[in-house]
Design an enzyme around this catalytic site. Structure first.
Site, PDB file in Angstrom:
ATOM      1  N   ASN A  61       0.854  -1.285   0.057  1.00 23.20           N
ATOM      2  CA  ASN A  61       0.073  -0.029  -0.153  1.00 23.20           C
ATOM      3  C   ASN A  61       0.897   1.254  -0.056  1.00 23.20           C
ATOM      4  OD1 ASN A  61      -2.739  -0.724   0.102  1.00 23.20           O
ATOM      5  ND2 ASN A  61      -2.287  -1.811   1.856  1.00 23.20           N
ATOM      6  N   GLU A  84      -1.964  -9.751  14.682  1.00 18.37           N
ATOM      7  CA  GLU A  84      -1.097  -8.886  15.370  1.00 18.37           C
ATOM      8  C   GLU A  84      -1.815  -7.429  15.548  1.00 18.37           C
ATOM      9  OE1 GLU A  84       2.672  -7.497  13.662  1.00 18.37           O
ATOM     10  OE2 GLU A  84       1.724  -7.732  11.573  1.00 18.37           O
ATOM     11  N   ASP A 105      -0.022  -9.390   3.437  1.00 20.92           N
ATOM     12  CA  ASP A 105      -1.299  -9.146   3.960  1.00 20.92           C
ATOM     13  C   ASP A 105      -2.355  -9.174   3.062  1.00 20.92           C
ATOM     14  OD1 ASP A 105       0.129  -8.420   6.166  1.00 20.92           O
ATOM     15  OD2 ASP A 105       0.620  -6.405   5.714  1.00 20.92           O
ATOM     16  N   THR A 113       3.992   1.690  -0.943  1.00 23.80           N
ATOM     17  CA  THR A 113       4.485   1.720  -2.188  1.00 23.80           C
ATOM     18  C   THR A 113       3.898   2.415  -3.237  1.00 23.80           C
ATOM     19  OG1 THR A 113       6.033  -0.187  -1.313  1.00 23.80           O
ATOM     20  CG2 THR A 113       6.029   0.489  -3.885  1.00 23.80           C
TER      21      THR A 113
END
Ligand code: F6P
Length: 353
Positions: free
Chosen positions: A116, A235, A140, A118
């Site tokens: 994202n 996480e 992800d 980038t």
């Protein structure tokens, strides 16, 4: 069609690494060189290489033998050249440096392989007068505009294998095992590996959890005679701050494991999978996706379709304007069929859905 022979392209890999980056570099670079007669330059360490003009001309030979290799032969970084800094009239800004280096080398386009962040930077570069094409990657799987990113299924395999292994030790010791999976903002990896690994509880950032629902579920399982439970946690799920308002410095997995132990008395252990999820060789599906997206990117450049990102839509490789991608996130929505199916198998998401 205008001739593509002698066109010069740069390639960079930015953001967190993932399996399949080298397959994508090879896909773009070999197609660009062999099919379109372009010259290929590899920039080191993401956008840092563009700022500092650190590059190497890549021969077809350089791009051979890397399809199956993990990581990235170009290196990567989380450099954000558009982040506001103090520049004065004597110091050129990073975007200016990039443009100068781009023009000095006579590049026609820079291929930005990343996630994202980038894509956001690539979009800004295009607006700044540097031609770019984006290639989506991340474990992800959260890039807007593409059904899938390469790296994702390799990570699903790794996380699922870890959950399988934890299953056997959970059974031996009759414990609750909490497994923390990567994903700060979205829960795709946790959801897929959790379902594939038969997780009893799956917690993702998109579905706020109620701790009482989790505890009741685990106690009920225990009373029903199920000797152990598997809890798969992203996480990025929210953990409450400490009583004094300070942020908790424990990982989400450790926090949830301690909470279960304290509230239910069930013997509970956390495992944080960490960077193992990003390492190693890409799975066959990711090798294919990265190669397809790479080859398609070279075609996009040959047609001078700049300012776009290669994407997978309904099983077909296509492209989408970076303008539509930049700044967005593809999140898991609670109405996803996979979530509904998991619930019908009695998986607990820590919420009433
Ligand atoms: O690659 C994406 C990701 O794995 C996230 O899930 C994770 O939060 C982040 O990268 C951590 O990476 P790093 O420590 O390299 O910034």
């Amino acid at each position: 069609m205008k001739s593509t022979k002698g066109m010069k392209i740069g390639i960079l890999t930015a953001g967190g690494d993932c399996p399949g980056l080298n397959a994508a570099i090879r896909g773009v670079g070999k197609t660009a060189a062999l099919k379109y007669g372009m010259e290929v330059y590899g920039f080191s360490s993401g956008y840092l290489g563009l700022v500092n003009n650190e590059y190497k001309k890549l021969s077809v030979r350089d791009m051979s033998g890397i399809l199956t290799v993990g990581g990235t032969i170009l290196g990567t970084s989380r450099e954000k050249p558009f982040k506001k800094k103090e520049y004065n009239q004597y110091v050129r800004s990073k975007p200016e440096q990039i443009k100068e280096n781009y023009e000095k080398l006579g590049l026609d386009c820079v291929v930005c392989i990343g996630g994202n962040g980038t894509m956001k930077t690539a979009h800004k570069l295009q607006q700044h007068g540097v031609n770019v094409v984006g290639v989506p990657k991340t474990i992800d799987n959260d890039i807007w505009g593409t059904d899938q990113t390469f790296g994702f299924y390799s990570a699903v395999n790794i996380a699922t294998d870890a959950i399988d292994r934890i299953h056997t030790t959970a059974n031996s010791h009759k414990r609750v095992m909490v497994i923390e999976v990567m994903g700060h903002d979205t829960g795709w990896l946790t959801l897929y590996s959790g379902v594939a690994g038969g997780g009893d509880v799956i917690l993702i950032p998109e579905i706020p959890y109620d701790k009482d629902i989790i505890m009741d579920y685990l106690v009920h399982r225990n009373e029903e005679g199920k000797p152990y439970s598997i809890v798969v946690v992203a996480e990025g799920i929210k953990v409450p701050p400490k009583k004094n308002g300070q942020p908790r410095n424990k990982s989400a997995g450790t926090y949830i494991a301690e909470l279960i132990q304290k509230e239910t008395g069930l013997d509970t252990r956390p495992t944080i999978l960490g960077y193992i999820q990003r390492g190693g060789s890409p799975c066959p599906g990711d090798r294919i996706l990265a190669s397809e997206l790479g080859a398609y990117t070279a075609q996009m450049i040959s047609e001078r379709r700049f300012g776009e990102m290669a994407a997978l839509k309904n099983g077909v490789v296509t492209s989408i304007p970076l303008e539509e991608v930049a700044g967005k996130l593809k999140v898991v929505t609670p109405d996803l069929p996979l979530i509904k199916q998991a619930i019908s198998l009695d998986t607990c998401f820590g919420a009433k859905i």
